[in-house]
Design a protein around this motif. Structure first.
Motif, PDB file in Angstrom:
ATOM      1  N   ASP A 135      67.057  53.883 -73.992  1.00 26.13           N
ATOM      2  CA  ASP A 135      65.684  54.062 -74.480  1.00 26.13           C
ATOM      3  C   ASP A 135      64.861  52.798 -74.260  1.00 26.13           C
ATOM      4  N   GLU A 136      65.439  51.643 -74.578  1.00 27.99           N
ATOM      5  CA  GLU A 136      64.732  50.380 -74.369  1.00 27.99           C
ATOM      6  C   GLU A 136      64.397  50.180 -72.895  1.00 27.99           C
ATOM      7  N   ARG A 172      64.100  52.498 -70.575  1.00 21.95           N
ATOM      8  CA  ARG A 172      63.109  53.491 -70.175  1.00 21.95           C
ATOM      9  C   ARG A 172      61.709  53.052 -70.610  1.00 21.95           C
ATOM     10  N   ARG A 173      61.577  52.566 -71.837  1.00 20.89           N
ATOM     11  CA  ARG A 173      60.273  52.098 -72.319  1.00 20.89           C
ATOM     12  C   ARG A 173      59.782  50.902 -71.498  1.00 20.89           C
ATOM     13  N   ALA A 174      60.675  49.970 -71.236  1.00 23.59           N
ATOM     14  CA  ALA A 174      60.295  48.785 -70.455  1.00 23.59           C
ATOM     15  C   ALA A 174      59.886  49.188 -69.030  1.00 23.59           C
ATOM     16  N   ASP A 225      58.715  52.163 -68.107  1.00 31.74           N
ATOM     17  CA  ASP A 225      57.445  52.884 -68.209  1.00 31.74           C
ATOM     18  C   ASP A 225      56.280  51.915 -68.385  1.00 31.74           C
ATOM     19  N   GLU A 226      56.437  50.880 -69.200  1.00 32.79           N
ATOM     20  CA  GLU A 226      55.393  49.892 -69.421  1.00 32.79           C
ATOM     21  C   GLU A 226      55.085  49.134 -68.128  1.00 32.79           C
TER      22      GLU A 226
END
Length: 54
Positions: free
Chosen positions: A42-43, A45-47, A49-50
């Motif tokens: 999850d971390e 994926r978020r990084a 995406d950002e």
């Protein structure tokens, strides 16, 4: 059932309990590791995406 048979049964029951305890410990460790991997995914994926949005 002879005394020897009873001793063997008791030893087998004790070993079975030990194995069940060990199995429960390993299952708990497995699910903890799965949760940790999911958290890191999850971390990441978020990084990712950002970074793509920047």
């Amino acid at each position: 059932m002879t005394d020897t048979d009873m001793l063997h049964m008791a030893a087998l029951e004790k070993r079975c309990e030990e194995l069940e305890t060990r199995n429960a410990e390993l299952e708990a460790k497995h699910w903890d590791e799965c949760r940790q991997i999911a958290h890191y995914e999850d971390e990441l994926r978020r990084a990712t995406d950002e970074k793509e949005c920047s």
